[in-house]
Design a protein around this motif. Structure first.
Motif, PDB file in Angstrom:
ATOM      1  N   THR A   1      53.300  33.090 154.814  1.00 57.50           N
ATOM      2  CA  THR A   1      52.691  33.715 153.637  1.00 57.50           C
ATOM      3  C   THR A   1      52.173  32.695 152.625  1.00 57.50           C
ATOM      4  O   THR A   1      51.633  33.080 151.590  1.00 57.50           O
ATOM      5  N   SER A   2      52.336  31.404 152.930  1.00 52.21           N
ATOM      6  CA  SER A   2      51.727  30.358 152.104  1.00 52.21           C
ATOM      7  C   SER A   2      50.344  29.959 152.617  1.00 52.21           C
ATOM      8  O   SER A   2      49.618  29.227 151.937  1.00 52.21           O
ATOM      9  N   ALA A   3      49.977  30.403 153.833  1.00 49.02           N
ATOM     10  CA  ALA A   3      48.626  30.180 154.366  1.00 49.02           C
ATOM     11  C   ALA A   3      47.763  31.336 153.884  1.00 49.02           C
ATOM     12  O   ALA A   3      47.666  32.378 154.512  1.00 49.02           O
ATOM     13  N   ARG A   4      47.110  31.139 152.743  1.00 46.64           N
ATOM     14  CA  ARG A   4      46.538  32.258 151.988  1.00 46.64           C
ATOM     15  C   ARG A   4      45.013  32.307 152.084  1.00 46.64           C
ATOM     16  O   ARG A   4      44.336  31.271 152.092  1.00 46.64           O
ATOM     17  N   LEU A   5      44.508  33.541 152.121  1.00 47.52           N
ATOM     18  CA  LEU A   5      43.064  33.764 152.158  1.00 47.52           C
ATOM     19  C   LEU A   5      42.780  35.173 151.647  1.00 47.52           C
ATOM     20  O   LEU A   5      43.684  36.012 151.542  1.00 47.52           O
TER      21      LEU A   5
ATOM     22  N   GLN B   1      38.526  22.600 152.488  1.00 49.55           N
ATOM     23  CA  GLN B   1      39.945  22.539 152.806  1.00 49.55           C
ATOM     24  C   GLN B   1      40.522  21.136 152.656  1.00 49.55           C
ATOM     25  O   GLN B   1      39.818  20.133 152.843  1.00 49.55           O
ATOM     26  N   GLU B   2      41.816  21.063 152.334  1.00 46.48           N
ATOM     27  CA  GLU B   2      42.512  19.773 152.358  1.00 46.48           C
ATOM     28  C   GLU B   2      42.568  19.228 153.776  1.00 46.48           C
ATOM     29  O   GLU B   2      42.518  18.013 153.991  1.00 46.48           O
TER      30      GLU B   2
ATOM     31  N   ASP C   1      34.840  36.825 159.900  1.00 51.37           N
ATOM     32  CA  ASP C   1      33.704  36.204 159.227  1.00 51.37           C
ATOM     33  C   ASP C   1      33.522  36.664 157.786  1.00 51.37           C
ATOM     34  O   ASP C   1      32.628  36.174 157.092  1.00 51.37           O
ATOM     35  N   ASP C   2      34.363  37.591 157.325  1.00 46.74           N
ATOM     36  CA  ASP C   2      34.270  38.029 155.925  1.00 46.74           C
ATOM     37  C   ASP C   2      35.523  37.663 155.136  1.00 46.74           C
ATOM     38  O   ASP C   2      35.942  38.378 154.232  1.00 46.74           O
ATOM     39  N   THR C   3      36.119  36.524 155.484  1.00 47.86           N
ATOM     40  CA  THR C   3      37.273  36.002 154.751  1.00 47.86           C
ATOM     41  C   THR C   3      36.872  34.758 153.950  1.00 47.86           C
ATOM     42  O   THR C   3      35.871  34.110 154.251  1.00 47.86           O
ATOM     43  N   ILE C   4      37.679  34.447 152.936  1.00 43.33           N
ATOM     44  CA  ILE C   4      37.498  33.233 152.128  1.00 43.33           C
ATOM     45  C   ILE C   4      38.867  32.572 151.997  1.00 43.33           C
ATOM     46  O   ILE C   4      39.840  33.210 151.583  1.00 43.33           O
ATOM     47  N   LEU C   5      38.948  31.285 152.319  1.00 44.39           N
ATOM     48  CA  LEU C   5      40.225  30.583 152.374  1.00 44.39           C
ATOM     49  C   LEU C   5      40.588  29.923 151.052  1.00 44.39           C
ATOM     50  O   LEU C   5      39.723  29.424 150.337  1.00 44.39           O
ATOM     51  N   GLU C   6      41.895  29.907 150.756  1.00 48.83           N
ATOM     52  CA  GLU C   6      42.396  29.004 149.724  1.00 48.83           C
ATOM     53  C   GLU C   6      42.503  27.599 150.327  1.00 48.83           C
ATOM     54  O   GLU C   6      42.591  27.433 151.547  1.00 48.83           O
ATOM     55  N   LYS C   7      42.506  26.576 149.470  1.00 47.04           N
ATOM     56  CA  LYS C   7      42.265  25.207 149.931  1.00 47.04           C
ATOM     57  C   LYS C   7      43.330  24.638 150.863  1.00 47.04           C
ATOM     58  O   LYS C   7      43.076  23.667 151.571  1.00 47.04           O
TER      59      LYS C   7
END
Length: 333
Positions: A240-244, A26-27, A91-97
């Motif tokens: 909706t810009s906090a994406r995963l 993450q940033e 625990d089964d999510t993947i985040l955008e940066k």
């Protein structure tokens, strides 16, 4: 802004490692990461010990603290005193940066917010659309976007049982539209409830509220219960810009019969906690929609690839509905 991330996990070592990898890319990385593991073996613990994760605190809980709501409350008690915002992720999510950066932007733009939720990108296909008049009957329109409507909402439209509320706002008969009906517009929407597995809350929220231990084990709809109670105190938003992405890993989930029972009983519980004395009209609507959805799920026993799962879930829903007559859930006061 000091962030603490709580991840409650159960028998999902590899999905958890995949999530943690995206967290550390993450940033803006949370100041502390708390893993609350309800697993009945040491596989997750051993997997984490093989990595040198910075500022990570791991807890393997026993039976008295096992289950999603209990694990969340356990994690909250371990949060650093200097924390401003507590984040939760499935625990089964993947985040955008930029996920945590956008969560913080949400609080900066809405300093009155008690909660900011994230946005799941991989479950629904949306298309830009100028107006609802350009949508077919089997499509749903919101804020300049459209998506396909599922069979349950198409049936409800035909029966005049669709909600007239925006997504994430609770109708008096409870069966509304969830976060998946908010489009990828990049906007921040005010809501009344949101998903616990992609959520964040100001730390002071937990001085007066906790997740209800009525929701045992898998904890279906515990997030709706908590955030609906929170919405009576202050404002909630989804950025909706906090994406995963959410990958719905099957390990650790209840069998379909038990899941079907939870859909009905937990749904009834959340409805009656929110609206203690619904009108006769709204009672009829709730039960009618519940039975219609059960019927649709039963027809999947003949039409879907997973026929047995559809059948057992529909039987669980029916059992849960009859149980409301003879043994309704006890409502917390």
């Amino acid at each position: 802004m000091q962030l603490s991330l709580i991840i409650c996990t159960y028998m999902r070592a590899q999905p958890l490692l995949n999530l943690l990898e995206s967290v550390y890319q993450q940033e803006l990385i949370p100041n502390e990461i708390i893993i609350v593991d309800g697993s009945t073996n040491n596989e997750t613990k051993e997997a984490i010990e093989q990595h040198n994760f910075h500022n990570l605190h791991y807890y393997l809980v026993d039976a008295k603290d096992r289950g999603l709501t209990r694990q969340r409350n356990f994690g909250i008690a371990k949060v650093n005193e200097t924390t401003d915002v507590v984040c939760f992720l499935d625990d089964d999510t993947i985040l955008e940066k930029e996920y945590f950066k956008e969560i913080c932007i949400g609080y900066e733009k809405h300093p009155e917010a008690l909660s900011i939720g994230g946005f799941i990108t991989n479950e629904v296909v949306w298309e830009p659309c100028e107006s609802s008049s350009q949508c077919a009957f089997d499509e749903y329109f919101f804020d300049g976007w459209k998506r396909k409507d599922g069979s349950r909402f198409l049936m409800r439209k035909r029966l005049g049982l669709d909600t007239d509320k925006d997504p994430c706002w609770f109708p008096d008969f409870a069966h509304g539209r969830s976060t998946s009906f908010l489009p990828p517009s990049g906007k921040i929407y005010e809501v009344e409830h949101l998903m616990g597995g992609v959520s964040s809350f100001r730390k002071e929220v937990f001085e007066t509220l906790q997740f209800s231990t009525y929701f045992e084990g898998y904890g279906l709809y515990e997030d709706a219960d908590f955030t609906l109670r929170l919405s009576k105190i202050g404002k909630l938003y989804i950025n909706t810009s906090a994406r995963l992405a959410h990958y719905h890993n099957e390990s650790g989930r209840p069998n379909k019969y038990q899941y079907g029972k939870m859909v009905v009983r937990n749904g009834w519980y959340v409805w009656r906690i929110k609206i203690a004395h619904p009108s006769v009209k709204n009672r009829i609507k709730w039960h009618t929609i519940t039975l219609v959805l059960t019927l649709i799920r039963f027809t999947n026993s003949f039409t879907s690839q997973k026929k047995y799962e559809a059948f057992t879930e529909s039987m669980g829903r029916l059992s849960g509905w009859f149980g409301l007559i003879f043994n309704p859930p006890k409502l917390e006061k």
